[in-house]
Design an enzyme around this catalytic site. Structure first.
Site, PDB file in Angstrom:
ATOM      1  N   HIS A 190       2.729   4.698   3.843  1.00 46.44           N
ATOM      2  CA  HIS A 190       1.849   3.008   4.405  1.00 46.44           C
ATOM      3  C   HIS A 190       3.615   2.824   4.825  1.00 46.44           C
ATOM      4  O   HIS A 190       4.598   3.029   5.147  1.00 46.44           O
ATOM      5  CB  HIS A 190       1.432   2.516   2.905  1.00 46.44           C
ATOM      6  CG  HIS A 190       2.678   2.319   1.820  1.00 46.44           C
ATOM      7  ND1 HIS A 190       3.382   1.082   1.790  1.00 46.44           N
ATOM      8  CD2 HIS A 190       2.876   2.589   0.516  1.00 46.44           C
ATOM      9  CE1 HIS A 190       3.734   1.154   0.713  1.00 46.44           C
ATOM     10  NE2 HIS A 190       4.086   2.583  -0.577  1.00 46.44           N
ATOM     11  N   CYS A 230       4.170   6.653  -3.319  1.00 42.98           N
ATOM     12  CA  CYS A 230       4.009   6.736  -2.107  1.00 42.98           C
ATOM     13  C   CYS A 230       4.419   7.145  -1.736  1.00 42.98           C
ATOM     14  O   CYS A 230       6.461   7.214  -1.538  1.00 42.98           O
ATOM     15  CB  CYS A 230       2.977   6.197  -1.461  1.00 42.98           C
ATOM     16  SG  CYS A 230       0.994   5.541  -2.540  1.00 42.98           S
TER      17      CYS A 230
END
Length: 535
Positions: free
Chosen positions: A427, A446
Site C-alpha cells: 500500500h 504490511c
C-alpha cells in the site's frame, strides 16, 4: 549362487557395494526378493505403492545395464551433494544396514533395493525442494513448499535416463545457478586465506592513512572492488571502491567507511558463504514446476525493495518499508495471488494493533486518535462519549475501528490486495520521509511502497489503454473503489540476505530479523558444512 561378501562391502565402500555384478535369479529367488521388498517397504506407503505397481521388480539391484546406470548416476549425484550445500553424509549408502552385513541372499538384495529407494527419495526431495521445513525453523516463514509426490518421483526416475534425471532435479532458475557459482568462488576465497586482516578502525574517509587504510585497501583488492595498488592513503579510487561495496551491501553509497560499512567489510568469507547456502535452500523452497510466474511481484524484505518481473526482466522497481524488528510486527514470508487494487481505501485497524497501540491511548484519553471512527455491529458510527474504554480489551472490544479514505489515511491513496490470513498487503503511505532511511523496517507488517501510483499504472496497462487517467479520475473522486485485475499476479514475500543480479556482483544484505541465522543453524544441525577449495 554368487554373493557380495561382507569384506567387499566394508572395504570397497558404497560405490563398490553398489557397482558389483548382481547375481541372476530363478523363480524361487524372485519370490524371496519380492517378499523382502514388500516387507522392507511396508512402513513407507509411497515406496510400497511404487513397488506394488511395478510388480516388485528391481530398479537398482537388477543385472541389466539400466540398473547399473541408475546406481552409477546415484553415486555420482550424492558425491556432488556438497556442491548444492547439502550434507553429503545424509545420503551415504554406508548407512544401509544390509550393506554393512553384506548381501548374502536374495532377501538381503530385496532389503537393499528398498533402502536405495529411500536414499534416492531423500536426496531427490532435498535437492529439489530443500532439507528443512521452513515453518519449523521460524513460524513466520509460512511458505508452502512445492513438494513432489514421492511415488511419482520413483516412477518417473524408473522410466528416465538416470544421468539426465539427476541433472534436472535442482531448481532450474538462473538465481540458483548463480548462487552455486558464488558458492564455489567463496570456497576458493576461504581456501586461499580469506580476504586478509580485518580493518581496525571505526571510520575511514578521504585523506586518511595508516595501517587501517592499508587493511581496507587489501580487503577491497581481494574482494575485487579495487585494482592492485601500493597506495596507502584513502584516495578517490578507494572512495569509489568503498561506494561500490556499499551499493552491493545495501548501504548508503557515500564512499565513507563508517561503522556499518567497516562491519560489513570485515565480514568473513565464511559468513558470506553461509548466507549463499541459506539462499540456495530458500530457492529450493520456491522451486515450483511452473516457476515464480511470467509476471510476478517480488518483495525482498532485507533489501527493502519491491520489483515487478515480466518474463525474467525487472519492469518496475520501488523502495519499500517493511515490518518492524519487533517479533509481532515482522513481515511474514509467503506467496499468494494479487487479485485487485483499492483506490481511496479505508483502513480497518487490526485487532492486534488495536490492543497494542490504540486501546491504551483511548483508556487514557477517549478523544485520542480522532481520525478513527468506531463502528458498531450494525455499521453505525458510534460517539466516543458514551463508551467506557476501561472495561475493554483487544478480545472483547465490541466495535470495529476504521479510518475513512483520504490522503492522511494510514494506507495512503491505494492498496494492492492478495487476500491472505496474515492481513498483509502492499500500500501507499503518508509517511514519505521513511523512504529516505537506509534500513526501512517501520511498518506493522504490511509493505509500504514509495511509488504506488506508478505501480498501479503498470499493473493496469495490460487491461486498459490509459491507466493513468483512469486511476487519477477515481482518486480525484474520493470514492472508495475496488479495481479487479483481469489476470491475478503472483506475489512473493521473501527474505534473501544473499541474491544475484545481472551484470553485478552478488548482493548481500543484513539479517534484520535473524531468520537466516536460524536457518543456517538448522542446516548445520542437518549436517551441512562449509568447504574450503584450494587452487
Amino acid at each position: 549362487m554368487s554373493s557380495v561378501s561382507r569384506r567387499d562391502v566394508l572395504a570397497g565402500g558404497a560405490a563398490a557395494a553398489l557397482l558389483v555384478s548382481v547375481p541372476s535369479i530363478g523363480n524361487a529367488a524372485v519370490t524371496a526378493f519380492m517378499q523382502a521388498v514388500a516387507e522392507a517397504a511396508s512402513n513407507d506407503r509411497d515406496i510400497a505403492a511404487f513397488y506394488r505397481a511395478n510388480g516388485y521388480k528391481p530398479i537398482w539391484t537388477g543385472t541389466g545395464n539400466r540398473d547399473k546406470q541408475r546406481r552409477q548416476s546415484f553415486i555420482k549425484a550424492v558425491s556432488q551433494a556438497g556442491d548444492h550445500g547439502l550434507p553429503a553424509g545424509r545420503y551415504s549408502p554406508d548407512l544401509i544396514e544390509t550393506n554393512l552385513r553384506g548381501v548374502q541372499s536374495q532377501r538381503d538384495l530385496g532389503r537393499l533395493e528398498v533402502e536405495l529407494s529411500r536414499l534416492f527419495l531423500r536426496y531427490a526431495r532435498d535437492v529439489q525442494t530443500g532439507i528443512l521445513a521452513p515453518s519449523r525453523v521460524d513460524e513466520q516463514i509460512v511458505r508452502q513448499v512445492p513438494l513432489r509426490s514421492r511415488e511419482q518421483l520413483l516412477d518417473s526416475f524408473s522410466k528416465s535416463t538416470p544421468a539426465a534425471y539427476f541433472k534436472a532435479l535442482p531448481p532450474k532458475s538462473d538465481e540458483y545457478k548463480n548462487l552455486m557459482k558464488e558458492k564455489l568462488r567463496l570456497e576458493k576465497v576461504i581456501g586461499s586465506g580469506d580476504w586478509g586482516a580485518p580493518v581496525q578502525a571505526k571510520k575511514l574517509e578521504l585523506g586518511n592513512g595508516g595501517n587501517a587504510v592499508v587493511a581496507l585497501r587489501n580487503r577491497l583488492i581481494r574482494m575485487g572492488y579495487l585494482k592492485r595498488t601500493s597506495q596507502s592513503v584513502y584516495d578517490d579510487k578507494m572512495m569509489k571502491a568503498v561506494a561500490a561495496f556499499q551499493h552491493d551491501h545495501g548501504l548508503t553509497p557515500d564512499g565513507v567507511a563508517g561503522p556499518s560499512t567497516v562491519g560489513e567489510i570485515n565480514t568473513s568469507a565464511a559468513t558470506r558463504l553461509s548466507q549463499v547456502i541459506v539462499a540456495m535452500e530458500r530457492e529450493r523452497w520456491i522451486n515450483h514446476p511452473n516457476g515464480r510466474g511470467d509476471r510476478h511481484v517480488w518483495v525482498n524484505l532485507t533489501d527493502f525493495r519491491t520489483k515487478l518481473y515480466d518474463k525474467g526482466r525487472v519492469t518496475f522497481e520501488t523502495k519499500s518499508v517493511v515490518g518492524e524488528r519487533l517479533y509481532d510486527k515482522r513481515t511474514p514470508e509467503f506467496s499468494d495471488q494479487m487479485e485487485y487494487m483499492e483506490i481511496n481505501p479505508d483502513w480497518t485497524v487490526p485487532r492486534s494493533i488495536l490492543g497494542r497501540d490504540y486501546l491504551p491511548k483511548l483508556k487514557q484519553d477517549p478523544n485520542a486518535a480522532r481520525y478513527l471512527q468506531l463502528i458498531d455491529v450494525r455499521g453505525r458510527v458510534v460517539s466516543r462519549e458514551s463508551i467506557d474504554f476501561s472495561q475493554y480489551t483487544e478480545h472483547n472490544f465490541p466495535f470495529t475501528v476504521r479510518q475513512p479514505p483520504g490522503r492522511a489515511n494510514a494506507l495512503g491513496t491505494v492498496k494492492f490486495m492478495f487476500p491472505n490470513p496474515h492481513a498483509i498487503y502492499l500500500h501507499d503511505t503518508p509517511q514519505r520521509h521513511l523512504f529516505q532511511r537506509e534500513v526501512r523496517a517501520y511498518s506493522s507488517g504490511c509493505i509500504r511502497l514509495h511509488d504506488p501510483h506508478d505501480f498501479a499504472y503498470i499493473l493496469l496497462r495490460r487491461q486498459m489503454k490509459n491507466p493513468e487517467s483512469y486511476f487519477q479520475n477515481i482518486l480525484a473522486s474520493g470514492k472508495q473503489t475496488i479495481v479487479p485485475l483481469d489476470t491475478p499476479v503472483p506475489v512473493h514475500l521473501d527474505y534473501r540476505t544473499a541474491f544475484t543480479e545481472p551484470k553485478r556482483r552478488t548482493q548481500f544484505r543484513r539479517d534484520i530479523y535473524g531468520r537466516d541465522a536460524r536457518i543456517w543453524k538448522a542446516l548445520e544441525n542437518a549436517g551441512v558444512a562449509l568447504r574450503a577449495v584450494r587452487g
